[in-house]
Write a protein that holds these residues in place. Sequence first.
Motif, PDB file in Angstrom:
ATOM      1  N   VAL A   1       0.808  -0.895  -0.033  1.00  0.00           N
ATOM      2  CA  VAL A   1       0.215  -0.164   0.073  1.00  0.00           C
ATOM      3  C   VAL A   1       0.809   0.962   0.367  1.00  0.00           C
ATOM      4  O   VAL A   1       0.605   2.204  -0.702  1.00  0.00           O
ATOM      5  CB  VAL A   1      -0.751  -0.507   1.658  1.00  0.00           C
ATOM      6  CG1 VAL A   1      -1.353   1.300   0.897  1.00  0.00           C
ATOM      7  CG2 VAL A   1      -1.944  -1.361   1.338  1.00  0.00           C
TER       8      VAL A   1
ATOM      9  N   CYS B   1      -4.132  -1.426  -3.138  1.00  0.00           N
ATOM     10  CA  CYS B   1      -5.310  -1.855  -2.186  1.00  0.00           C
ATOM     11  C   CYS B   1      -6.618  -2.695  -2.045  1.00  0.00           C
ATOM     12  O   CYS B   1      -7.124  -2.976  -1.001  1.00  0.00           O
ATOM     13  CB  CYS B   1      -6.430  -0.251  -1.113  1.00  0.00           C
ATOM     14  SG  CYS B   1      -5.235   0.626  -0.798  1.00  0.00           S
TER      15      CYS B   1
ATOM     16  N   TYR C   1      -6.815  -6.240  -0.950  1.00  0.00           N
ATOM     17  CA  TYR C   1      -6.638  -6.953   0.965  1.00  0.00           C
ATOM     18  C   TYR C   1      -8.978  -6.892   0.994  1.00  0.00           C
ATOM     19  O   TYR C   1      -8.640  -7.811   1.517  1.00  0.00           O
ATOM     20  CB  TYR C   1      -6.497  -5.850   1.418  1.00  0.00           C
ATOM     21  CG  TYR C   1      -4.603  -5.790   1.913  1.00  0.00           C
ATOM     22  CD1 TYR C   1      -4.071  -5.749   2.165  1.00  0.00           C
ATOM     23  CD2 TYR C   1      -4.333  -4.704   0.190  1.00  0.00           C
ATOM     24  CE1 TYR C   1      -2.734  -5.817   3.060  1.00  0.00           C
ATOM     25  CE2 TYR C   1      -2.562  -4.584   0.229  1.00  0.00           C
ATOM     26  CZ  TYR C   1      -2.305  -4.978   1.571  1.00  0.00           C
ATOM     27  OH  TYR C   1      -0.644  -4.909   1.512  1.00  0.00           O
TER      28      TYR C   1
END
Length: 521
Positions: free
Chosen positions: A36, A51, A54
Motif C-alpha cells: 500500500v 489496496c 486486501y
Amino acid sequence: MIIFVNESKCAYVLILMAIYWTFQPIPLPITALFPVVLFPMLGLATTEEACGPYLQATNMLFLSSLIIAISMESSGLHKRVALKVLMIVGNDIRRIFAGFMLTTMFLGIWIINTAATAMILPIADVISKEILTEDEYNDNVRLNTSNIDDSINHNNISVKFDNEINFVNKKLSKIGAKNDKLRRLLYISIAYSATIGGTTTLTSNGPNLVLRFVLDDIYKSLPPVDYTNWLLFCITPTIITVVVLWIIFRVLYMRDNAISQITKASKHIIKERYEDLGSISFHESAVCFLFVSLIILWILRDPQFMNGWATVISNNIKPKDATAAVFIVVIMFFIPSDPKNSLTGPALLSWPMVEKKLAWGVLLLRGGGFSMADVATKSGLTKTIGDQLFQLNVFSLFGIIVIMSLLATIFTEFASNSAIASIFLPIAGQLASNLNVNPLFLLIPITLSCSYAFVLPVGTPANALVSSHARLLQSDMIIPGIITKILSLSVMLIFLWLIGIPMFDLNEFPDWAQNNQTINS
C-alpha cells in the motif's frame, strides 16, 4: 524499457518483503502493508489498485471462515465432537494418538487449520495430564529412592544396595523422558493433522486461498477448479497421509517397550468431561446445522455435473463461495442461542466475541500476498522469471514438478506459506504456459507443497501455536517434520498422477491457458 524498470522495482519490493517475512523485525501483518505504501510511491500501481486485493472475494471468504470457526468454538461443538471420538477409540495411547489426529484432520478440512488446532489443544491438555510427565516421574524417582532408603535403614543393610538405587533412578528417569517425548509428539501430531486436513478444501489453508485468487484474477475463473472437485481430489490423499503418518509414529515412537510404563488415560475421565457438557444444546445444534448447510452450498454452488444454485439464480453474474459464507455468517447474528428461554437474548454469535477472537492480522497477511501477486503479474516480473525458469525444460515434466514443489516446501518453512504461494503460483503459471503445459499441472502441486511446513515452529501459525502452548524445543519438530514432509509430498505426487490428471484433464493445454498466454505476450 519502462516495463523492465517496473520489473526491477517490483523485484526489489518482493525481496524486501521476503526478508521481512523471514526474519520478522516487525510484525508480519505490518510487513503485509508494504504494498500500500511502496507500490504507489514507485509507480507500480495506484493506491486503489494496491489496496483492492486486501478485500478481494477470496479474503472475504477467509474472513467468513474465521468467523464460522469462532461460532463453533463459542458453542462448544468442537469439544463434543473431540471427546466423543476419544470415548470411541479408548484409552490406549496409540488409539488416543489416532483419535486426536483424525479428529483434528476432520476439523481442519472444514475450518482454518489454526482454529482447528486451537480448538483441540484444551482437550489434549486434559489427556496429557493423565500421562505422567517428566516432572511427575522425577517425583516418583525421589519417592522410590526414599522408600528404598527407608527399607535399607530399617533392615540395617549395608551400602551394597547403592547400585540398585542408582539402577532404579536411571530406569525411572528414562521412563519419564519417554513419556515427555510422547507428550510433545501428541501436540506436534495435532498441528500436522490440522495442516494436512486443511489442504483438502479451497477454504481452509492459506495457499489454497491464494490459488483461488490466482485462478480468479489471472485466469478469470475459467480453470475447472471448484470446491467440489478439489475436495474430491484431496480427500483420499489427506486421509491416507494422516493414517500412514500415525502408523509411522506408532512404529518409531510407540513400540511396546516405549509405552509399557505409561499411565493409560482413564476412560472415565474422558467420559466425565463429555458428560459435563450435558445434552446437546440448541446453540450447538444450530451452529452445526448452519455449518453443514454452508458446506452443501459450497458443493452445490456450481458443480461440474449439474447446474448449481449460482447458475439458477443468475446466468450472467454467478455468486461465488464468499457470498454463501457471508450469508451464513449474517444469519448467525439473527438466530438466538437459546430461543426457549428468550427470543431476544444473545444470538449464536456476538460481535464483541468476533472482535476479540478474530485474527485480523492474518487478513492483512493474505491481502499483502494478493497485492504482491497482482502487481508482480501486471509488471511483467512473473513473466520474466517464468522465461528464465524455462531452462528447466531439460528435465522431464515430472522432474520440473518435483523441483518446483521442493523449492516451495523448503521456502515455506522460513516465511508465511501464503506469502510463498503468492510468489510461486504466478511464476509457476507463466512457466507452464512457456512449456505449453496445463498450468494446473504446476499450480496444484505447488499450492499443496506450500502448506507442507512441518519442520520449524515458524512454518505455520498452527506450528507456532502448538510450540508455544506445549513449550516445544525447535529440535522437537525436526525429525517428525521431515518425515511428514516427505510423506505428504510423496502421497500428493502419486495422487496427482492417479486422480489429478483425469479429473482436471491435465494432459491437455486448455483454451483458457492459451488465451491468457496470448494476452501476456
